[in-house]
Write a protein that holds these residues in place. Structure first.
Motif, PDB file in Angstrom:
ATOM      1  N   SER A  20     -11.883   8.591   1.529  1.00  0.00           N
ATOM      2  CA  SER A  20     -10.784   8.592   0.556  1.00  0.00           C
ATOM      3  C   SER A  20      -9.467   9.054   1.159  1.00  0.00           C
ATOM      4  CB  SER A  20     -11.144   9.484  -0.634  1.00  0.00           C
ATOM      5  OG  SER A  20     -11.144  10.844  -0.251  1.00  0.00           O
ATOM      6  N   SER A  21      -9.448   9.360   2.441  1.00  0.00           N
ATOM      7  CA  SER A  21      -8.229   9.860   3.086  1.00  0.00           C
ATOM      8  C   SER A  21      -7.122   8.811   3.011  1.00  0.00           C
ATOM      9  CB  SER A  21      -8.529  10.198   4.551  1.00  0.00           C
ATOM     10  OG  SER A  21      -7.379  10.674   5.188  1.00  0.00           O
ATOM     11  N   ARG A  22      -6.011   9.187   2.360  1.00  0.00           N
ATOM     12  CA  ARG A  22      -4.888   8.256   2.170  1.00  0.00           C
ATOM     13  C   ARG A  22      -3.607   9.057   2.050  1.00  0.00           C
ATOM     14  NH1 ARG A  22      -2.748   4.687  -2.369  1.00  0.00           N
ATOM     15  NH2 ARG A  22      -3.583   6.246  -3.790  1.00  0.00           N
ATOM     16  N   TYR A  76       1.432   5.421   7.834  1.00  0.00           N
ATOM     17  CA  TYR A  76       0.542   5.324   6.678  1.00  0.00           C
ATOM     18  C   TYR A  76      -0.897   5.433   7.169  1.00  0.00           C
ATOM     19  CZ  TYR A  76      -1.860   3.411   2.616  1.00  0.00           C
ATOM     20  OH  TYR A  76      -2.707   3.234   1.546  1.00  0.00           O
ATOM     21  N   THR A  77      -1.680   6.286   6.528  1.00  0.00           N
ATOM     22  CA  THR A  77      -3.085   6.453   6.893  1.00  0.00           C
ATOM     23  C   THR A  77      -3.953   6.180   5.680  1.00  0.00           C
ATOM     24  OG1 THR A  77      -2.502   8.141   8.525  1.00  0.00           O
ATOM     25  CG2 THR A  77      -4.796   8.070   7.803  1.00  0.00           C
ATOM     26  N   GLU A  78      -4.954   5.334   5.891  1.00  0.00           N
ATOM     27  CA  GLU A  78      -5.936   5.045   4.839  1.00  0.00           C
ATOM     28  C   GLU A  78      -7.241   4.652   5.534  1.00  0.00           C
ATOM     29  OE1 GLU A  78      -6.920   1.779   1.381  1.00  0.00           O
ATOM     30  OE2 GLU A  78      -4.823   2.060   1.939  1.00  0.00           O
ATOM     31  N   HIS A  79      -8.213   5.533   5.480  1.00  0.00           N
ATOM     32  CA  HIS A  79      -9.470   5.257   6.187  1.00  0.00           C
ATOM     33  C   HIS A  79     -10.275   4.132   5.548  1.00  0.00           C
ATOM     34  CE1 HIS A  79      -9.556   7.951   9.584  1.00  0.00           C
ATOM     35  NE2 HIS A  79      -8.803   8.745   8.841  1.00  0.00           N
ATOM     36  N   TRP A  80     -10.046   3.847   4.290  1.00  0.00           N
ATOM     37  CA  TRP A  80     -10.764   2.744   3.640  1.00  0.00           C
ATOM     38  C   TRP A  80     -10.433   1.406   4.311  1.00  0.00           C
ATOM     39  CZ3 TRP A  80     -14.699   3.506   0.421  1.00  0.00           C
ATOM     40  CH2 TRP A  80     -15.232   2.406  -0.242  1.00  0.00           C
ATOM     41  N   LEU A  94       1.050   4.104  -3.024  1.00  0.00           N
ATOM     42  CA  LEU A  94       0.855   5.536  -2.806  1.00  0.00           C
ATOM     43  C   LEU A  94       2.031   6.335  -3.362  1.00  0.00           C
ATOM     44  CD1 LEU A  94      -0.724   7.917  -1.426  1.00  0.00           C
ATOM     45  CD2 LEU A  94       0.756   7.512   0.541  1.00  0.00           C
ATOM     46  N   PRO A 109      -7.047   2.535  10.655  1.00  0.00           N
ATOM     47  CA  PRO A 109      -6.787   3.472   9.561  1.00  0.00           C
ATOM     48  C   PRO A 109      -5.356   4.005   9.571  1.00  0.00           C
ATOM     49  CG  PRO A 109      -8.102   4.522  11.256  1.00  0.00           C
ATOM     50  CD  PRO A 109      -7.980   3.076  11.640  1.00  0.00           C
ATOM     51  N   ARG A 110      -4.669   3.897  10.701  1.00  0.00           N
ATOM     52  CA  ARG A 110      -3.281   4.355  10.804  1.00  0.00           C
ATOM     53  C   ARG A 110      -2.400   3.134  11.046  1.00  0.00           C
ATOM     54  NH1 ARG A 110      -3.621   9.014  13.735  1.00  0.00           N
ATOM     55  NH2 ARG A 110      -3.676  10.089  11.762  1.00  0.00           N
ATOM     56  N   ARG A 166       0.828  -1.207   0.000  1.00  0.00           N
ATOM     57  CA  ARG A 166       0.000   0.000   0.000  1.00  0.00           C
ATOM     58  C   ARG A 166       0.865   1.261   0.000  1.00  0.00           C
ATOM     59  NH1 ARG A 166      -4.924  -2.678   0.956  1.00  0.00           N
ATOM     60  NH2 ARG A 166      -6.405  -0.956   0.903  1.00  0.00           N
TER      61      ARG A 166
END
Length: 172
Positions: free
Chosen positions: A93-95, A151-155, A29, A163-164, A25
């Motif tokens: 969509s926060s990534r 790394y942050t991805e709320h999905w 990114l 998410p973190r 991931r």
């Protein structure tokens, strides 16, 4: 009221991705973006500078004028942080990634530049500047090899993951 993403309303999960999945991931990114915000610190205090970067594995790299404020700051303290993020249309969509490491400055004649130029799309910059595309530019190259990445991805919450997520080089 119906929610588009009901999993965002729940408490955030705490489960961690496997290292392989997290690395995939992060690399996705880094390869999918080309701008970061570079944070440095110098005599005048902190500075956050938008920078166009290229990546090679987890390293990010960029060219810079040796006389720029960010380069003066790096000379004083090579510890840096860079924020890379994908366009945001809402919380789902926060990534993004916060990269922490030391900036390594490679001068124009430094042979350590060679492997990085292969990943750096310097030809694009040469065309923009009207230069021939026969050899890499004789410029200063800055490379940041991360010690750690947040790394942050709320999905990820949708699949039950925090998410973190946290990556450290020394965990290898």
């Amino acid at each position: 009221m119906p929610l588009n993403n009901p999993w965002l309303a729940e408490p955030a999960p705490t489960r961690r991705l496997t290292r392989d999945r997290l690395e995939e991931r992060i690399l996705n990114l880094l390869a999918g973006q080309n701008m970061c915000v570079l944070a440095t610190s110098g005599a005048d205090g902190p500075a956050a500078t938008p920078v166009r970067y290229y990546s090679l594995e987890f390293a990010i790299m960029f060219t810079a004028s040796p006389r720029s404020p960010k380069m003066r700051n790096i000379a004083a303290d090579p510890r840096v942080s860079a924020g890379v993020f994908a366009p945001l249309t809402g919380l789902a969509s926060s990534r993004g990634a916060q990269i922490f490491g030391r900036a390594r400055v490679l001068g124009p004649d430094d042979p350590a530049q060679a492997p990085y130029w292969e990943a750096f799309r310097w030809e694009n910059e040469h065309v923009e500047r009207g230069r021939p595309v026969t050899e890499p530019p004789p410029e200063t190259l800055v490379v940041i090899e991360p010690d750690r990445i947040v790394y942050t991805e709320h999905w990820l919450r949708r699949d039950g993951y925090a998410p973190r997520q946290f990556w450290r080089r020394d965990d290898e």
